[in-house]
Design an enzyme around this catalytic site. Structure first.
Site, PDB file in Angstrom:
ATOM      1  N   GLU A   1       0.809  -1.235   0.000  1.00 53.89           N
ATOM      2  CA  GLU A   1       0.000   0.000   0.000  1.00 53.89           C
ATOM      3  C   GLU A   1       0.837   1.279   0.000  1.00 53.89           C
ATOM      4  OE1 GLU A   1      -2.628   0.876   3.207  1.00 53.89           O
ATOM      5  OE2 GLU A   1      -0.986   1.287   4.560  1.00 53.89           O
ATOM      6  N   ASN A   2       2.112   1.185   0.381  1.00 52.25           N
ATOM      7  CA  ASN A   2       2.981   2.377   0.413  1.00 52.25           C
ATOM      8  C   ASN A   2       4.124   2.302  -0.592  1.00 52.25           C
ATOM      9  OD1 ASN A   2       2.252   1.711   3.596  1.00 52.25           O
ATOM     10  ND2 ASN A   2       1.882   3.820   2.976  1.00 52.25           N
TER      11      ASN A   2
ATOM     12  N   HIS B   1       3.152  -0.189  10.488  1.00 52.04           N
ATOM     13  CA  HIS B   1       4.568  -0.111  10.072  1.00 52.04           C
ATOM     14  C   HIS B   1       5.536  -0.404  11.228  1.00 52.04           C
ATOM     15  CE1 HIS B   1       3.789   2.617   6.286  1.00 52.04           C
ATOM     16  NE2 HIS B   1       2.801   1.764   6.510  1.00 52.04           N
TER      17      HIS B   1
ATOM     18  N   HIS C   1      -5.242  -5.964   7.734  1.00 50.13           N
ATOM     19  CA  HIS C   1      -4.696  -4.606   7.802  1.00 50.13           C
ATOM     20  C   HIS C   1      -5.596  -3.802   8.737  1.00 50.13           C
ATOM     21  CE1 HIS C   1      -2.117  -1.594   5.783  1.00 50.13           C
ATOM     22  NE2 HIS C   1      -3.128  -0.757   5.934  1.00 50.13           N
TER      23      HIS C   1
ATOM     24  N   ASN D   1      -5.737   0.448   3.360  1.00 52.89           N
ATOM     25  CA  ASN D   1      -6.535   1.671   3.185  1.00 52.89           C
ATOM     26  C   ASN D   1      -5.896   2.689   2.247  1.00 52.89           C
ATOM     27  OD1 ASN D   1      -4.633   1.715   5.427  1.00 52.89           O
ATOM     28  ND2 ASN D   1      -5.336   3.785   5.824  1.00 52.89           N
ATOM     29  N   HIS D   2      -4.595   2.550   1.928  1.00 47.08           N
ATOM     30  CA  HIS D   2      -3.944   3.517   1.030  1.00 47.08           C
ATOM     31  C   HIS D   2      -3.802   3.016  -0.409  1.00 47.08           C
ATOM     32  CE1 HIS D   2      -1.992   5.439   4.812  1.00 47.08           C
ATOM     33  NE2 HIS D   2      -3.176   5.946   4.541  1.00 47.08           N
TER      34      HIS D   2
HETATM   35 FE   LIG Z   1       0.959   1.490   5.389  1.00 50.01          FE
HETATM   36 FE   LIG Z   2      -2.603   1.289   6.104  1.00 45.62          FE
END
Ligand SMILES: [Fe+2]
Ligand SMILES: [Fe+2]
Length: 262
Positions: free
Chosen positions: A39-40, A181, A154, A67-68
């Site tokens: 996601e990142n 994280h 998540h 969510n990202h």
């Molecule tokens: Fe993340």
């Molecule tokens: Fe997240």
């Protein structure tokens, strides 16, 4: 069979760190399949086709998200592909692009079912109940034999993730958590044979707050005016992952594989 699940790969430094660690680790630990959270992936926010291809080239076989995942529109193109390498939370509404699960065919090692779920506690996301969603997926695949079923939950609240571990103990091979994280020290195999960890952690800048330049986050916490996020793209990096040993669909072991690259 051994499965490696890599924590959230954050930005360019995260991707490069995967490239520096994974090829050797994959070979030396005789890992059958490598999973990771994306996601990142693209400059700390969302995913793109090139950043996905880059981590695949280092040996990541399939990716979950969270969510990202929709922070970059390009992900919609990825989701239009036939059997894309990345999935999104399964409890998002059905009309949202992408799929919440993926089947990986490992040949003689069998098939692996990978599922992504999003928590609800402390999250303001339009998602259905993750517990009922995973029940439905497992019910839909009840007739299939998998070498392993792996869930990336998540979520923000550790209690929600620990509860999911107990909910799925004996029904899936592993429940691993992502989103914060920050790695947790609670890896274990639950009584009915499900490997569990609340949070795998991340791959990215050590001199950061979850990947972001520390001073920005300090300012953000002290000052109500908006701050622009800058992601740390050089310097020491952490590589957080968990290695899961599997036999007959049950987890036999789970251990952390964490490294720091100066
Ligand atoms: Fe993340
Ligand atoms: Fe997240």
């Amino acid at each position: 069979m051994r499965i490696l699940f890599v924590g959230e790969i954050v930005g360019k430094l995260g991707r490069l760190t995967v490239g520096r660690v994974l090829p050797n680790l994959r070979q030396s630990a005789k890992i059958a399949v490598v999973l990771g959270n994306a996601e990142n992936l693209a400059h700390g926010k969302g995913v793109t086709t090139t950043t996905l291809a880059e981590v695949q080239s280092y040996g990541v076989d399939a990716l979950t998200s969270g969510n990202h995942v929709f922070w970059r529109k390009e992900v919609n193109e990825v989701f239009e592909e036939n059997d894309p390498p990345i999935i999104r939370p399964a409890n998002y509404p059905e009309d949202i692009p992408g799929k919440g699960f993926k089947i990986l065919d490992l040949g003689k090692d069998g098939k692996v079912l990978l599922v992504n779920l999003l928590g609800r506690t402390f999250f303001n996301e339009p998602v259905f109940c993750p517990f009922r969603t995973v029940d439905k997926i497992l019910e839909d695949f009840a007739g299939e034999k998998f070498a392993a079923i792996v869930i990336d939950f998540h979520a923000e609240a550790t209690s929600e993730q620990v509860a999911m571990g107990w909910y799925l103990d004996g029904r899936v091979t592993a429940v691993v958590g992502t989103h914060r994280h920050v790695p947790t020290a609670d890896c274990w195999v639950m009584p009915q044979g499900t490997a569990f960890v609340t949070d795998i952690g991340m791959v990215g800048a050590r001199h950061s707050v979850l990947g972001v330049e520390p001073q920005i986050i300090i300012d953000k916490l002290k000052d109500p005016r908006p701050q622009k996020f800058e992601w740390v793209e050089e310097g020491p990096a952490v590589f957080n992952s968990v290695l899961i040993g599997v036999k007959d669909g049950k987890a036999k072991s789970i251990e952390r594989v964490d490294k720091v690259l100066e």
